[in-house]
Scaffold this active site. Sequence first.
Site, PDB file in Angstrom:
ATOM      1  N   ARG A  94       0.869  -1.390   0.149  1.00  0.00           N
ATOM      2  CA  ARG A  94       0.025  -0.417  -0.059  1.00  0.00           C
ATOM      3  C   ARG A  94       0.451   1.548  -0.304  1.00  0.00           C
ATOM      4  O   ARG A  94       1.839   1.126   0.416  1.00  0.00           O
ATOM      5  CB  ARG A  94      -0.483  -0.136   1.674  1.00  0.00           C
ATOM      6  N   HIS A 112      12.655  -2.581  -3.184  1.00  0.00           N
ATOM      7  CA  HIS A 112      12.132  -2.934  -4.264  1.00  0.00           C
ATOM      8  C   HIS A 112      13.118  -3.801  -4.612  1.00  0.00           C
ATOM      9  O   HIS A 112      14.357  -2.959  -5.687  1.00  0.00           O
ATOM     10  CB  HIS A 112      11.439  -1.787  -5.009  1.00  0.00           C
TER      11      HIS A 112
HETATM   12  C1  GRF Z   1      10.082  -7.851  -2.290  1.00  0.00           C
HETATM   13  O1  GRF Z   1      10.686  -8.261  -3.390  1.00  0.00           O
HETATM   14  C2  GRF Z   1      10.041  -6.494  -1.981  1.00  0.00           C
HETATM   15  O2  GRF Z   1      11.523  -6.097  -2.911  1.00  0.00           O
HETATM   16  C3  GRF Z   1       8.781  -6.166  -2.621  1.00  0.00           C
HETATM   17  O3  GRF Z   1       7.773  -7.319  -2.118  1.00  0.00           O
HETATM   18  C4  GRF Z   1       8.644  -8.091  -2.225  1.00  0.00           C
HETATM   19  C5  GRF Z   1       8.314  -9.214  -0.199  1.00  0.00           C
HETATM   20  O4  GRF Z   1       8.902 -10.426  -0.686  1.00  0.00           O
HETATM   21  N1  GRF Z   1       8.705  -5.281  -2.555  1.00  0.00           N
HETATM   22  P1  GRF Z   1       8.543 -10.798   0.438  1.00  0.00           P
HETATM   23  O5  GRF Z   1       7.600 -10.754   1.321  1.00  0.00           O
HETATM   24  O6  GRF Z   1       9.929  -9.809   2.445  1.00  0.00           O
HETATM   25  O7  GRF Z   1       9.359 -12.188   1.535  1.00  0.00           O
END
Ligand code: GRF
Length: 194
Positions: A94, A112
């Site tokens: 969000r 990200h």
């Molecule tokens: C990760 O790839 C992060 O970069 C992105 O969402 C994903 C989350 O993965 N924002 P997790 O839930 O920490 O395994």
Amino acid sequence: MKNRTKLAVFASGNGSNFQALYDATQDGRLDAEIVLVITDKPSAFVLERAKQAEVSAFSFNPRDYESKQAYESMLVEKLEEAGVEWLVLAGFMRLIGPVLLTAYENRIVNIHPSVLPAFPGKDAIGQTLAAGAEMAGVTVHFVDEGMDTGMIIAQRSFPVNGQNRETVERKIHDIEHQLYPESLQQLFNRQQSV
Ligand code: GRF
């Protein structure tokens, strides 16, 4: 001795980044304490991880609130109650609104899975591969009102070289799990020396 920096991790899913951050706080790579996990998805696996790690967790359903402003005000209260100093977004799906941005000005970070400013938003890995980009990677950045637009703190990249999605995804997660604790530690060190 200064108390360890108190963090809240925001996540909507698996929580592997929460796990990596938590592990780093336990083995001394990250001098911080995760005092709260916040999720907008009551079924998110991150809650199971928080339970295992004995970290308090709070889940809420945004639909139970009139507006983003309403649920963010409720969150600010919880965060302040827990003494949270920094918000660490890790797969939180969000946009952060003005209430949290004001309460935690310059103290909200996100990770990200692309080399920003390329491929912001959802499914960044899919976007990277569909575009035939030469490089894939990860960015840690400050959060502002935009979608993955805040100031960049750290980036790491690698050549895609025709690798399939599974391999690229695995490499990205491996990088994330190292880069996030590392760059947060550097950030907190810098804060303490100013
Ligand atoms: C990760 O790839 C992060 O970069 C992105 O969402 C994903 C989350 O993965 N924002 P997790 O839930 O920490 O395994």
